[in-house]
Design a protein around this motif. Structure first.
Motif, mmCIF file in Angstrom:
data_model
loop_
_atom_site.group_PDB
_atom_site.id
_atom_site.type_symbol
_atom_site.label_atom_id
_atom_site.label_comp_id
_atom_site.label_asym_id
_atom_site.label_seq_id
_atom_site.Cartn_x
_atom_site.Cartn_y
_atom_site.Cartn_z
ATOM 1 N N MET A 173 0.849 -1.162 0.000
ATOM 2 C CA MET A 173 0.000 0.000 0.000
ATOM 3 C C MET A 173 0.894 1.224 0.000
ATOM 4 O O MET A 173 1.853 1.292 0.740
ATOM 5 C CB MET A 173 -0.896 -0.023 1.235
ATOM 6 N N GLU A 174 0.545 2.212 -0.838
ATOM 7 C CA GLU A 174 1.293 3.463 -0.883
ATOM 8 C C GLU A 174 0.342 4.622 -0.612
ATOM 9 O O GLU A 174 -0.723 4.711 -1.211
ATOM 10 C CB GLU A 174 1.952 3.635 -2.247
ATOM 11 N N LEU A 175 0.722 5.491 0.317
ATOM 12 C CA LEU A 175 -0.093 6.652 0.647
ATOM 13 C C LEU A 175 0.202 7.804 -0.312
ATOM 14 O O LEU A 175 1.148 7.744 -1.101
ATOM 15 C CB LEU A 175 0.182 7.097 2.087
ATOM 16 N N TYR B 177 3.628 0.977 3.013
ATOM 17 C CA TYR B 177 3.395 0.192 4.213
ATOM 18 C C TYR B 177 2.824 -1.166 3.831
ATOM 19 O O TYR B 177 2.202 -1.319 2.786
ATOM 20 C CB TYR B 177 2.403 0.905 5.150
ATOM 21 N N SER B 178 3.005 -2.133 4.698
ATOM 22 C CA SER B 178 2.395 -3.448 4.526
ATOM 23 C C SER B 178 1.177 -3.519 5.429
ATOM 24 O O SER B 178 1.314 -3.631 6.644
ATOM 25 C CB SER B 178 3.387 -4.551 4.903
ATOM 26 N N PRO B 179 -0.018 -3.436 4.857
ATOM 27 C CA PRO B 179 -1.229 -3.442 5.688
ATOM 28 C C PRO B 179 -1.624 -4.848 6.133
ATOM 29 O O PRO B 179 -1.272 -5.839 5.494
ATOM 30 C CB PRO B 179 -2.293 -2.867 4.757
ATOM 31 N N THR B 180 -2.338 -4.905 7.246
ATOM 32 C CA THR B 180 -2.948 -6.138 7.740
ATOM 33 C C THR B 180 -4.450 -5.963 7.598
ATOM 34 O O THR B 180 -4.993 -4.919 7.981
ATOM 35 C CB THR B 180 -2.604 -6.354 9.227
ATOM 36 N N ILE B 181 -5.141 -6.949 7.036
ATOM 37 C CA ILE B 181 -6.593 -6.862 6.900
ATOM 38 C C ILE B 181 -7.227 -7.160 8.254
ATOM 39 O O ILE B 181 -7.033 -8.228 8.819
ATOM 40 C CB ILE B 181 -7.120 -7.838 5.835
ATOM 41 N N LYS C 153 -5.031 -2.145 8.631
ATOM 42 C CA LYS C 153 -4.244 -1.560 9.712
ATOM 43 C C LYS C 153 -2.804 -1.455 9.238
ATOM 44 O O LYS C 153 -2.253 -2.405 8.683
ATOM 45 C CB LYS C 153 -4.322 -2.436 10.957
ATOM 46 N N ILE C 154 -2.203 -0.262 9.428
ATOM 47 C CA ILE C 154 -0.795 -0.086 9.103
ATOM 48 C C ILE C 154 -0.072 0.399 10.349
ATOM 49 O O ILE C 154 -0.679 0.982 11.244
ATOM 50 C CB ILE C 154 -0.563 0.901 7.942
ATOM 51 N N ILE D 36 -9.185 4.910 -1.163
ATOM 52 C CA ILE D 36 -8.642 4.477 0.114
ATOM 53 C C ILE D 36 -8.978 5.515 1.180
ATOM 54 O O ILE D 36 -8.786 6.716 0.968
ATOM 55 C CB ILE D 36 -7.117 4.297 0.024
ATOM 56 N N VAL D 37 -9.491 5.060 2.307
ATOM 57 C CA VAL D 37 -9.873 5.958 3.407
ATOM 58 C C VAL D 37 -9.187 5.481 4.669
ATOM 59 O O VAL D 37 -9.200 4.295 4.981
ATOM 60 C CB VAL D 37 -11.403 5.941 3.604
#
Length: 52
Positions: free
Chosen positions: A1-3, A9-13, A26-27, A48-49
């Motif tokens: 994921m890129e902001l 970041y590597s997000p966790t669902i 969650k990042i 993305i929110v």
């Protein structure tokens, strides 16, 4: 994921709902991430929110 600021970041669902096509990610940023203000008119499918 890129902001928007280019940070990756590597997000966790955390949760998802296939019926509504949404999920909660969650990042763990290394420092505080500046949040943007928006209203429901700004939300569209695929955007993305981040909520805190």
């Amino acid at each position: 994921m890129e902001l928007i600021n280019g940070k990756k970041y590597s997000p966790t669902i955390i949760g998802k709902n296939i019926d509504y096509n949404i999920c909660i990610l969650k990042i763990k940023p290394f420092k505080i991430v500046k949040l943007l203000k928006f209203n429901s008119k700004d939300l569209k499918t695929g955007k993305i929110v981040i909520l805190q």
